[in-house]
Design a protein around this motif. Structure first.
Motif, PDB file in Angstrom:
ATOM      1  N   SER A 188      22.905  59.578  33.734  1.00  0.00           N
ATOM      2  CA  SER A 188      22.067  60.193  34.766  1.00  0.00           C
ATOM      3  C   SER A 188      22.677  60.098  36.157  1.00  0.00           C
ATOM      4  N   CYS A 189      23.340  59.002  36.474  1.00  0.00           N
ATOM      5  CA  CYS A 189      23.904  58.839  37.817  1.00  0.00           C
ATOM      6  C   CYS A 189      25.082  59.761  38.084  1.00  0.00           C
ATOM      7  N   ALA A 190      25.639  60.374  37.037  1.00  0.00           N
ATOM      8  CA  ALA A 190      26.756  61.308  37.212  1.00  0.00           C
ATOM      9  C   ALA A 190      26.264  62.758  37.287  1.00  0.00           C
ATOM     10  N   PHE A 191      24.972  62.987  37.007  1.00  0.00           N
ATOM     11  CA  PHE A 191      24.451  64.351  36.976  1.00  0.00           C
ATOM     12  C   PHE A 191      24.246  64.902  38.383  1.00  0.00           C
ATOM     13  N   THR A 192      24.737  66.108  38.619  1.00  0.00           N
ATOM     14  CA  THR A 192      24.437  66.860  39.837  1.00  0.00           C
ATOM     15  C   THR A 192      24.095  68.284  39.428  1.00  0.00           C
ATOM     16  N   ALA A 193      23.448  68.973  40.320  1.00  0.00           N
ATOM     17  CA  ALA A 193      23.069  70.361  40.066  1.00  0.00           C
ATOM     18  C   ALA A 193      23.602  71.230  41.198  1.00  0.00           C
ATOM     19  N   GLU A 194      23.640  72.528  40.966  1.00  0.00           N
ATOM     20  CA  GLU A 194      24.138  73.466  41.973  1.00  0.00           C
ATOM     21  C   GLU A 194      23.148  73.709  43.098  1.00  0.00           C
ATOM     22  N   ARG A 195      21.888  73.341  42.853  1.00  0.00           N
ATOM     23  CA  ARG A 195      20.839  73.543  43.864  1.00  0.00           C
ATOM     24  C   ARG A 195      19.837  72.400  43.765  1.00  0.00           C
ATOM     25  N   ALA A 196      19.088  72.211  44.826  1.00  0.00           N
ATOM     26  CA  ALA A 196      18.046  71.191  44.826  1.00  0.00           C
ATOM     27  C   ALA A 196      17.059  71.460  43.698  1.00  0.00           C
ATOM     28  N   TRP A 197      16.651  70.434  43.027  1.00  0.00           N
ATOM     29  CA  TRP A 197      15.715  70.457  41.899  1.00  0.00           C
ATOM     30  C   TRP A 197      16.283  71.141  40.659  1.00  0.00           C
ATOM     31  N   GLY A 198      17.618  71.331  40.637  1.00  0.00           N
ATOM     32  CA  GLY A 198      18.246  71.803  39.408  1.00  0.00           C
ATOM     33  C   GLY A 198      18.018  70.764  38.321  1.00  0.00           C
ATOM     34  N   ALA A 199      17.965  71.223  37.068  1.00  0.00           N
ATOM     35  CA  ALA A 199      17.601  70.307  35.989  1.00  0.00           C
ATOM     36  C   ALA A 199      18.501  70.435  34.778  1.00  0.00           C
ATOM     37  N   LEU A 200      18.583  69.336  34.064  1.00  0.00           N
ATOM     38  CA  LEU A 200      19.229  69.274  32.768  1.00  0.00           C
ATOM     39  C   LEU A 200      18.117  69.021  31.755  1.00  0.00           C
ATOM     40  N   ASP A 201      17.947  69.934  30.812  1.00  0.00           N
ATOM     41  CA  ASP A 201      16.928  69.753  29.779  1.00  0.00           C
ATOM     42  C   ASP A 201      17.412  68.706  28.787  1.00  0.00           C
ATOM     43  N   ILE A 202      16.621  67.650  28.623  1.00  0.00           N
ATOM     44  CA  ILE A 202      16.974  66.566  27.718  1.00  0.00           C
ATOM     45  C   ILE A 202      16.322  66.778  26.355  1.00  0.00           C
ATOM     46  N   ALA A 203      15.004  67.042  26.353  1.00  0.00           N
ATOM     47  CA  ALA A 203      14.287  67.183  25.084  1.00  0.00           C
ATOM     48  C   ALA A 203      13.003  67.969  25.292  1.00  0.00           C
ATOM     49  N   ASN A 204      12.542  68.537  24.193  1.00  0.00           N
ATOM     50  CA  ASN A 204      11.217  69.155  24.146  1.00  0.00           C
ATOM     51  C   ASN A 204      10.504  68.488  22.981  1.00  0.00           C
TER      52      ASN A 204
END
Length: 105
Positions: free
Chosen positions: A8-24
């Motif tokens: 998680s500490c390495a994750f960045t997004a291209e825009r504010a509040w960008g997200a990586l879907d982990i699970a549904n």
């Protein structure tokens, strides 16, 4: 893929509040968000659990018509029941795990 590790500490997004879907989980989403900007005041149409994984977030919320705020640090979580109006203001960059109903605002 049946298993995966997310740093998680390495994750960045291209825009504010960008997200990586982990699970549904049967209609409940688990998403990792990166942001360095405030969100907007909103009310979710379901329950929400908000966990700070990296950084600090000043959470503003309204309780009984009165605005309150709390500073959330790493490991802190904020629970928003249905109808809880709130807005997150990160202090610098933050990574947040959000668990909520799929398609929730």
């Amino acid at each position: 893929m049946s298993c995966r590790v997310v740093r998680s500490c390495a994750f960045t997004a291209e825009r504010a509040w960008g997200a990586l879907d982990i699970a549904n989980l049967d209609g409940t989403t688990v998403r990792l968000h990166w942001t360095d900007q405030p969100y907007v005041w909103h009310v979710n149409d379901g329950q929400e659990v908000f966990v700070v994984l990296d950084g600090e977030v000043q959470m503003h919320y309204r309780d009984g018509g009165e605005e309150r705020q709390v500073l959330l640090g790493v490991g802190d979580l904020f629970y928003a029941a249905v109808g809880c109006e709130h807005v997150a203001h990160p202090r610098g960059a933050a990574r947040i795990l959000v668990v909520e109903r799929e398609g929730s605002v």
